[in-house]
Scaffold this active site. Structure first.
Site, PDB file in Angstrom:
ATOM      1  N   CYS A 126      16.523 -48.899  -8.876  1.00  0.00           N
ATOM      2  CA  CYS A 126      16.670 -47.982  -7.732  1.00  0.00           C
ATOM      3  C   CYS A 126      16.218 -46.565  -8.075  1.00  0.00           C
ATOM      4  O   CYS A 126      16.133 -45.707  -7.185  1.00  0.00           O
ATOM      5  CB  CYS A 126      18.110 -47.958  -7.242  1.00  0.00           C
ATOM      6  N   HIS A 175      18.595 -47.493   2.172  1.00  0.00           N
ATOM      7  CA  HIS A 175      18.282 -47.534   0.743  1.00  0.00           C
ATOM      8  C   HIS A 175      17.211 -48.586   0.435  1.00  0.00           C
ATOM      9  O   HIS A 175      17.514 -49.645  -0.124  1.00  0.00           O
ATOM     10  CB  HIS A 175      19.585 -47.805  -0.027  1.00  0.00           C
TER      11      HIS A 175
HETATM   12  N1  COA Z   1      26.533 -50.134   6.308  1.00  0.00           N
HETATM   13  C1  COA Z   1      26.756 -50.215   7.643  1.00  0.00           C
HETATM   14  N2  COA Z   1      26.507 -51.338   8.365  1.00  0.00           N
HETATM   15  C2  COA Z   1      25.976 -52.388   7.716  1.00  0.00           C
HETATM   16  C3  COA Z   1      25.698 -52.349   6.336  1.00  0.00           C
HETATM   17  C4  COA Z   1      26.010 -51.175   5.649  1.00  0.00           C
HETATM   18  N3  COA Z   1      25.794 -51.103   4.331  1.00  0.00           N
HETATM   19  N4  COA Z   1      25.164 -53.548   5.973  1.00  0.00           N
HETATM   20  C5  COA Z   1      25.098 -54.296   7.088  1.00  0.00           C
HETATM   21  N5  COA Z   1      25.587 -53.596   8.137  1.00  0.00           N
HETATM   22  C6  COA Z   1      25.774 -54.077   9.504  1.00  0.00           C
HETATM   23  C7  COA Z   1      24.546 -54.789  10.052  1.00  0.00           C
HETATM   24  O1  COA Z   1      23.726 -53.897  10.794  1.00  0.00           O
HETATM   25  C8  COA Z   1      25.160 -55.832  10.955  1.00  0.00           C
HETATM   26  O2  COA Z   1      25.564 -55.218  12.158  1.00  0.00           O
HETATM   27  P1  COA Z   1      25.473 -56.003  13.562  1.00  0.00           P
HETATM   28  O3  COA Z   1      26.360 -57.202  13.404  1.00  0.00           O
HETATM   29  O4  COA Z   1      25.959 -54.992  14.558  1.00  0.00           O
HETATM   30  O5  COA Z   1      24.025 -56.367  13.702  1.00  0.00           O
HETATM   31  C9  COA Z   1      26.432 -56.226  10.225  1.00  0.00           C
HETATM   32  O6  COA Z   1      26.784 -55.096   9.421  1.00  0.00           O
HETATM   33  C10 COA Z   1      26.280 -57.457   9.328  1.00  0.00           C
HETATM   34  O7  COA Z   1      25.060 -57.310   8.613  1.00  0.00           O
HETATM   35  P2  COA Z   1      24.593 -58.316   7.496  1.00  0.00           P
HETATM   36  O8  COA Z   1      23.174 -57.999   7.176  1.00  0.00           O
HETATM   37  O9  COA Z   1      24.925 -59.723   7.876  1.00  0.00           O
HETATM   38  O10 COA Z   1      25.499 -57.884   6.286  1.00  0.00           O
HETATM   39  P3  COA Z   1      25.642 -58.599   4.912  1.00  0.00           P
HETATM   40  O11 COA Z   1      27.057 -59.036   4.789  1.00  0.00           O
HETATM   41  O12 COA Z   1      24.558 -59.627   4.700  1.00  0.00           O
HETATM   42  O13 COA Z   1      25.326 -57.415   3.900  1.00  0.00           O
HETATM   43  C11 COA Z   1      26.131 -55.879   2.277  1.00  0.00           C
HETATM   44  C12 COA Z   1      26.220 -56.356   3.734  1.00  0.00           C
HETATM   45  C13 COA Z   1      27.066 -54.700   2.109  1.00  0.00           C
HETATM   46  C14 COA Z   1      26.561 -57.012   1.341  1.00  0.00           C
HETATM   47  C15 COA Z   1      24.659 -55.461   1.985  1.00  0.00           C
HETATM   48  O14 COA Z   1      24.300 -54.413   2.856  1.00  0.00           O
HETATM   49  C16 COA Z   1      24.493 -55.027   0.542  1.00  0.00           C
HETATM   50  O15 COA Z   1      24.344 -55.857  -0.344  1.00  0.00           O
HETATM   51  N6  COA Z   1      24.501 -53.712   0.283  1.00  0.00           N
HETATM   52  C17 COA Z   1      24.362 -53.178  -1.069  1.00  0.00           C
HETATM   53  C18 COA Z   1      22.917 -53.087  -1.449  1.00  0.00           C
HETATM   54  C19 COA Z   1      22.757 -52.752  -2.911  1.00  0.00           C
HETATM   55  O16 COA Z   1      23.424 -53.280  -3.777  1.00  0.00           O
HETATM   56  N7  COA Z   1      21.801 -51.881  -3.202  1.00  0.00           N
HETATM   57  C20 COA Z   1      21.511 -51.460  -4.545  1.00  0.00           C
HETATM   58  C21 COA Z   1      22.567 -50.577  -5.053  1.00  0.00           C
HETATM   59  S1  COA Z   1      22.253 -49.883  -6.624  1.00  0.00           S
END
Ligand code: COA
Length: 384
Positions: A83, A332
């Protein structure tokens, strides 16, 4: 070494960009940066991308990007540091101009993460942890940061509400940023009621999965003056590393690589944390922003939660953090985030940040990191 300025900035649309490919996202940001700089040619391209291979089946990104920008033939280098890829690209481009090797360098970052399913994206991101000791045994990035959060809470008494306040603040800032992926008004309860991802981190403590690109044009300060551009100088850059595996760290809650990179950047700029007016920091999870403000010396170790709760990091606070909305709200796209942080610094320093403009923005800092801070780049920019 020559003094270096940023004279052009650009960003593609960020979010779920199903109609754009990896290369098109890059071209969108790159063309905006060229237009903003008022130049039509560059000597060299450096592009940060964490994992074109795992997200899109595409490696060899440097020449691909140069070609699709219509600049086939120029030197084009892809850099990777998870990242922190965009931050390392920025430092590489800076060194190229400062050394005299090139006059006009484009620094870009790009990632297209939604071409794969959520679990495949989690697996691709986990490649930035110590695969053999961490990912192979089933832990993901939300899980690793959850351990850091738990350790911070136990050691320093940081509360769940303080973590939530980071997300509330960054989403408030994101509401003022038309480029942000999520425009959400949150309160602490909304964060605490959102689905649990890895205890104690909920969905709204996490940065999202994002497609996007950002680009910058760098040149010597005297060229910027000759072109009549506002001079935003790069005053300091530090880059440092740490062991990848959390288990090998002396302390879970101290981001040593960020602290070392900051020390180098402060030393080069001849300033300390008190002289920084605002900062963009790596808030991939709410706890990450708390550890980052401590590592950068904005508050004492262990006091990041309190510092946030007291409002210091808010838009009107003594040290505004993540005025863009941060990774949490702006999004991100991992390889692009370090470059987009510089875009926000330049907007603030030029006075073009719209509703989120700070009244006294003269010197800004950007901190980006890879993995659980196994690599970090800290940059300090100043309005001349
Ligand atoms: N913040 C706010 N809303 C979020 C979100 C976030 N981080 N991630 C997803 N959403 C919302 C989506 O828009 C969706 O909304 P909707 O139902 O109104 O369309 C809903 O939440 C579900 O989204 P989905 O894509 O199914 O979520 P998910 O469970 O597959 O993924 C996380 C959620 C948190 C697991 C994923 O965003 C993630 O892995 N984030 C971390 C990424 C990371 O590790 N980056 C590197 C870091 S060093």
């Amino acid at each position: 070494m020559r003094e270096v300025a940023v004279i052009g900035i650009g960003m593609s649309k960020w979010g779920e960009c199903w109609r754009s490919s990896l290369r098109n996202l890059f071209v969108e940001a790159a063309r905006e940066a060229l237009k903003d700089a008022g130049v039509s040619k560059i000597d060299s391209l450096v592009v940060g991308c964490m994992s074109g291979g795992l997200f899109n089946g595409q490696e060899h990104i440097g020449p691909l990007c140069a070609d699709y920008l219509g600049m086939k033939g120029i030197p084009a280098t892809r850099v990777e540091s998870a990242c922190a890829s965009g931050g390392v690209a920025f430092r590489t481009g800076y060194l190229e101009v400062a050394s005299g090797a090139s006059n006009f360098v484009m620094v870009a970052g790009v990632e297209k993460m939604t071409d794969v399913s959520g679990d495949q994206a989690t697996r691709a991101l986990a490649a930035a942890s110590d695969f053999e000791y961490e990912a192979y045994n089933g832990i993901t990035f939300p899980g690793l940061y959850a351990m850091i959060a738990r350790a911070h809470m136990e050691r320093y008494g940081t509360t769940r509400e303080q973590l939530a306040l980071v997300s509330v603040k960054n989403h408030d800032n994101g509401l003022k940023n038309p480029r942000a992926q999520f425009h959400l008004k949150l309160d602490v309860n909304a964060v605490l009621r959102s689905v649990m991802v890895a205890d104690p981190l909920h969905l709204l403590d996490c940065s999202p999965i994002t497609d996007g690109a950002a680009a910058l044009i760098l040149c010597p300060v005297e060229e910027a003056r000759r072109l009549g551009k506002p001079v935003i100088k790069i005053r300091g850059i530090g880059h440092a590393t740490d062991c990848l595996a959390l288990a090998q760290r002396a302390e879970l809650t101290r981001f040593e690589a960020a602290a070392r990179a900051a020390e180098k950047a402060y030393g080069m700029a001849g300033v300390g944390p008190k002289e920084i007016d605002f900062a963009e920091v790596h808030d991939c999870f709410s706890i990450a922003e708390i550890c980052a403000v401590e590592a950068l010396g904005f508050c004492e170790a262990g006091q990041g939660g309190k510092f946030t709760q007291e409002g210091h990091t808010a838009l009107g606070g003594s040290k505004p953090i993540n005025t863009s909305g941060g990774l949490k709200s702006k999004g991100h796209p991992v390889g692009a985030s370090g470059v987009a942080q510089i875009v926000e610094l330049v907007e603030q320093l030029r006075g073009t940040a719209g509703q989120r403009q700070l009244p006294k923005a003269r010197r800004g800092l950007a901190q980006i990191m890879g993995g659980t801070c196994a690599s970090s780049v800290v940059s300090i920019l100043e309005k001349a």
